[in-house]
Design a protein around this motif. Structure first.
Motif, PDB file in Angstrom:
ATOM      1  N   MET A 141       0.851  -1.181   0.000  1.00 43.13           N
ATOM      2  CA  MET A 141       0.000   0.000   0.000  1.00 43.13           C
ATOM      3  C   MET A 141       0.897   1.245   0.000  1.00 43.13           C
ATOM      4  O   MET A 141       1.837   1.330   0.772  1.00 43.13           O
ATOM      5  CB  MET A 141      -0.903  -0.012   1.236  1.00 43.13           C
ATOM      6  CG  MET A 141      -1.745   1.230   1.355  1.00 43.13           C
ATOM      7  SD  MET A 141      -2.893   1.206   2.726  1.00 43.13           S
ATOM      8  CE  MET A 141      -4.265   0.431   1.946  1.00 43.13           C
ATOM      9  N   PRO A 142       0.599   2.200  -0.846  1.00 42.58           N
ATOM     10  CA  PRO A 142       1.452   3.389  -0.922  1.00 42.58           C
ATOM     11  C   PRO A 142       1.253   4.329   0.282  1.00 42.58           C
ATOM     12  O   PRO A 142       0.190   4.358   0.895  1.00 42.58           O
ATOM     13  CB  PRO A 142       0.999   4.060  -2.216  1.00 42.58           C
ATOM     14  CG  PRO A 142      -0.380   3.562  -2.463  1.00 42.58           C
ATOM     15  CD  PRO A 142      -0.460   2.197  -1.843  1.00 42.58           C
ATOM     16  N   VAL A 143       2.301   5.079   0.569  1.00 43.22           N
ATOM     17  CA  VAL A 143       2.236   6.122   1.592  1.00 43.22           C
ATOM     18  C   VAL A 143       1.564   7.328   0.951  1.00 43.22           C
ATOM     19  O   VAL A 143       1.943   7.767  -0.141  1.00 43.22           O
ATOM     20  CB  VAL A 143       3.656   6.492   2.083  1.00 43.22           C
ATOM     21  CG1 VAL A 143       3.607   7.673   3.018  1.00 43.22           C
ATOM     22  CG2 VAL A 143       4.314   5.289   2.746  1.00 43.22           C
ATOM     23  N   LYS A 144       0.558   7.863   1.627  1.00 47.09           N
ATOM     24  CA  LYS A 144      -0.184   9.003   1.082  1.00 47.09           C
ATOM     25  C   LYS A 144       0.541  10.298   1.424  1.00 47.09           C
ATOM     26  O   LYS A 144       1.160  10.424   2.481  1.00 47.09           O
ATOM     27  CB  LYS A 144      -1.596   9.028   1.658  1.00 47.09           C
ATOM     28  CG  LYS A 144      -2.425   7.838   1.253  1.00 47.09           C
ATOM     29  CD  LYS A 144      -3.775   7.861   1.930  1.00 47.09           C
ATOM     30  CE  LYS A 144      -4.544   6.588   1.600  1.00 47.09           C
ATOM     31  NZ  LYS A 144      -5.765   6.484   2.401  1.00 47.09           N
ATOM     32  N   ARG A 178      17.893   6.059  15.398  1.00 51.14           N
ATOM     33  CA  ARG A 178      18.645   5.639  14.221  1.00 51.14           C
ATOM     34  C   ARG A 178      18.169   4.232  13.868  1.00 51.14           C
ATOM     35  O   ARG A 178      18.487   3.281  14.580  1.00 51.14           O
ATOM     36  CB  ARG A 178      20.137   5.651  14.504  1.00 51.14           C
ATOM     37  CG  ARG A 178      20.673   7.049  14.704  1.00 51.14           C
ATOM     38  CD  ARG A 178      22.183   7.022  14.924  1.00 51.14           C
ATOM     39  NE  ARG A 178      22.659   8.338  15.262  1.00 51.14           N
ATOM     40  CZ  ARG A 178      22.721   8.823  16.498  1.00 51.14           C
ATOM     41  NH1 ARG A 178      22.341   8.098  17.522  1.00 51.14           N
ATOM     42  NH2 ARG A 178      23.162  10.048  16.715  1.00 51.14           N
ATOM     43  N   PRO A 179      17.393   4.116  12.796  1.00 60.22           N
ATOM     44  CA  PRO A 179      16.829   2.809  12.462  1.00 60.22           C
ATOM     45  C   PRO A 179      17.893   1.801  12.045  1.00 60.22           C
ATOM     46  O   PRO A 179      18.945   2.173  11.517  1.00 60.22           O
ATOM     47  CB  PRO A 179      15.882   3.114  11.303  1.00 60.22           C
ATOM     48  CG  PRO A 179      16.373   4.389  10.721  1.00 60.22           C
ATOM     49  CD  PRO A 179      17.017   5.155  11.849  1.00 60.22           C
ATOM     50  N   GLY A 180      17.592   0.538  12.289  1.00 61.97           N
ATOM     51  CA  GLY A 180      18.448  -0.551  11.843  1.00 61.97           C
ATOM     52  C   GLY A 180      18.361  -0.717  10.331  1.00 61.97           C
ATOM     53  O   GLY A 180      17.566  -0.056   9.651  1.00 61.97           O
ATOM     54  N   LYS A 181      19.172  -1.618   9.802  1.00 61.38           N
ATOM     55  CA  LYS A 181      19.307  -1.798   8.354  1.00 61.38           C
ATOM     56  C   LYS A 181      17.982  -2.133   7.673  1.00 61.38           C
ATOM     57  O   LYS A 181      17.636  -1.552   6.652  1.00 61.38           O
ATOM     58  CB  LYS A 181      20.343  -2.886   8.075  1.00 61.38           C
ATOM     59  CG  LYS A 181      20.669  -3.054   6.619  1.00 61.38           C
ATOM     60  CD  LYS A 181      21.773  -4.076   6.423  1.00 61.38           C
ATOM     61  CE  LYS A 181      22.117  -4.221   4.957  1.00 61.38           C
ATOM     62  NZ  LYS A 181      23.195  -5.190   4.752  1.00 61.38           N
ATOM     63  N   LYS A 182      17.209  -3.067   8.240  1.00 58.03           N
ATOM     64  CA  LYS A 182      15.929  -3.459   7.617  1.00 58.03           C
ATOM     65  C   LYS A 182      14.976  -2.271   7.527  1.00 58.03           C
ATOM     66  O   LYS A 182      14.296  -2.083   6.526  1.00 58.03           O
ATOM     67  CB  LYS A 182      15.267  -4.584   8.410  1.00 58.03           C
ATOM     68  CG  LYS A 182      15.570  -5.956   7.930  1.00 58.03           C
ATOM     69  CD  LYS A 182      14.686  -6.962   8.655  1.00 58.03           C
ATOM     70  CE  LYS A 182      14.735  -8.302   7.979  1.00 58.03           C
ATOM     71  NZ  LYS A 182      13.899  -9.277   8.653  1.00 58.03           N
ATOM     72  N   MET A 183      14.920  -1.485   8.595  1.00 56.74           N
ATOM     73  CA  MET A 183      14.013  -0.344   8.610  1.00 56.74           C
ATOM     74  C   MET A 183      14.491   0.734   7.635  1.00 56.74           C
ATOM     75  O   MET A 183      13.689   1.349   6.937  1.00 56.74           O
ATOM     76  CB  MET A 183      13.877   0.216  10.020  1.00 56.74           C
ATOM     77  CG  MET A 183      12.604   1.000  10.218  1.00 56.74           C
ATOM     78  SD  MET A 183      12.307   1.485  11.912  1.00 56.74           S
ATOM     79  CE  MET A 183      11.904  -0.062  12.662  1.00 56.74           C
ATOM     80  N   ARG A 184      15.798   0.946   7.566  1.00 52.33           N
ATOM     81  CA  ARG A 184      16.342   1.908   6.588  1.00 52.33           C
ATOM     82  C   ARG A 184      16.039   1.447   5.168  1.00 52.33           C
ATOM     83  O   ARG A 184      15.695   2.259   4.305  1.00 52.33           O
ATOM     84  CB  ARG A 184      17.854   2.073   6.764  1.00 52.33           C
ATOM     85  CG  ARG A 184      18.258   2.969   7.896  1.00 52.33           C
ATOM     86  CD  ARG A 184      19.738   3.324   7.838  1.00 52.33           C
ATOM     87  NE  ARG A 184      20.625   2.235   7.478  1.00 52.33           N
ATOM     88  CZ  ARG A 184      21.244   1.429   8.340  1.00 52.33           C
ATOM     89  NH1 ARG A 184      21.072   1.585   9.633  1.00 52.33           N
ATOM     90  NH2 ARG A 184      22.040   0.458   7.906  1.00 52.33           N
ATOM     91  N   ASN A 185      16.173   0.154   4.924  1.00 48.96           N
ATOM     92  CA  ASN A 185      15.902  -0.378   3.592  1.00 48.96           C
ATOM     93  C   ASN A 185      14.445  -0.213   3.187  1.00 48.96           C
ATOM     94  O   ASN A 185      14.134  -0.124   2.005  1.00 48.96           O
ATOM     95  CB  ASN A 185      16.313  -1.841   3.501  1.00 48.96           C
ATOM     96  CG  ASN A 185      17.819  -2.018   3.513  1.00 48.96           C
ATOM     97  OD1 ASN A 185      18.574  -1.067   3.283  1.00 48.96           O
ATOM     98  ND2 ASN A 185      18.260  -3.221   3.807  1.00 48.96           N
ATOM     99  N   LEU A 186      13.543  -0.183   4.152  1.00 46.61           N
ATOM    100  CA  LEU A 186      12.127   0.037   3.872  1.00 46.61           C
ATOM    101  C   LEU A 186      11.941   1.321   3.078  1.00 46.61           C
ATOM    102  O   LEU A 186      11.129   1.379   2.156  1.00 46.61           O
ATOM    103  CB  LEU A 186      11.328   0.105   5.184  1.00 46.61           C
ATOM    104  CG  LEU A 186       9.948   0.753   5.095  1.00 46.61           C
ATOM    105  CD1 LEU A 186       8.966  -0.215   4.439  1.00 46.61           C
ATOM    106  CD2 LEU A 186       9.470   1.195   6.433  1.00 46.61           C
ATOM    107  N   LEU A 187      12.708   2.352   3.416  1.00 39.83           N
ATOM    108  CA  LEU A 187      12.541   3.649   2.769  1.00 39.83           C
ATOM    109  C   LEU A 187      12.775   3.579   1.260  1.00 39.83           C
ATOM    110  O   LEU A 187      12.139   4.306   0.500  1.00 39.83           O
ATOM    111  CB  LEU A 187      13.476   4.682   3.401  1.00 39.83           C
ATOM    112  CG  LEU A 187      13.179   5.001   4.875  1.00 39.83           C
ATOM    113  CD1 LEU A 187      14.238   5.914   5.438  1.00 39.83           C
ATOM    114  CD2 LEU A 187      11.795   5.584   5.035  1.00 39.83           C
ATOM    115  N   SER A 188      13.652   2.701   0.827  1.00 33.91           N
ATOM    116  CA  SER A 188      13.937   2.604  -0.608  1.00 33.91           C
ATOM    117  C   SER A 188      12.875   1.792  -1.352  1.00 33.91           C
ATOM    118  O   SER A 188      12.867   1.775  -2.582  1.00 33.91           O
ATOM    119  CB  SER A 188      15.319   1.995  -0.840  1.00 33.91           C
ATOM    120  OG  SER A 188      15.350   0.662  -0.374  1.00 33.91           O
TER     121      SER A 188
END
Length: 127
Positions: free
Chosen positions: A1-4, A109-119
């Motif tokens: 689901m996209p972020v609005k 400071r988010p961990g790697k998995k959470m940072r990767n979510l952004l991409s």
């Protein structure tokens, strides 16, 4: 689901006389609280919802206590919490005291998995 997101018109705080520009701003699509997290976690393991909630409440209490002691709280793959400060600049080290601190905040400071979510996020413009 996209972020609005929606479009907001804002002034440049650095130059009040500059023309306003348009910016994208994320829109939250609901909330998830500790009770909901406890419920979700309990479905994924053998621990009861009440036990999950108690652990999450204890986690919150202990994160606050450790931050109050000036420690970095490392939550493994989830990320790290730390207290950050902003202060006035002074000409000498001797002039710097707690009275020059103007702002404090909790840094995450988010961990790697959470940072990767952004991409991987997709976005949807709403009016």
């Amino acid at each position: 689901m996209p972020v609005k997101f929606k479009v907001l018109q804002r002034k440049n705080p650095q130059d009040i006389l500059a023309p306003e520009k348009f910016y994208a701003a994320a829109i939250a699509d609901g909330e998830t609280d500790l009770e909901r997290l406890a419920e979700l976690i309990s479905y994924q393991c053998t621990v009861t919802e009440a036990d999950c909630y108690a652990v999450l409440m204890s986690l919150e209490h202990n994160i606050i206590g450790e931050l109050n002691e000036g420690r970095i709280v490392k939550l493994g793959r989830l990320g790290n919490f730390q207290v950050g400060l902003s202060s006035e600049g002074k000409d000498t080290a001797e002039e710097v005291s707690s009275s020059v601190i103007k702002k404090n905040r909790i840094l995450f400071r988010p961990g790697k998995k959470m940072r990767n979510l952004l991409s991987t996020l997709s976005y949807k413009k709403v009016s």
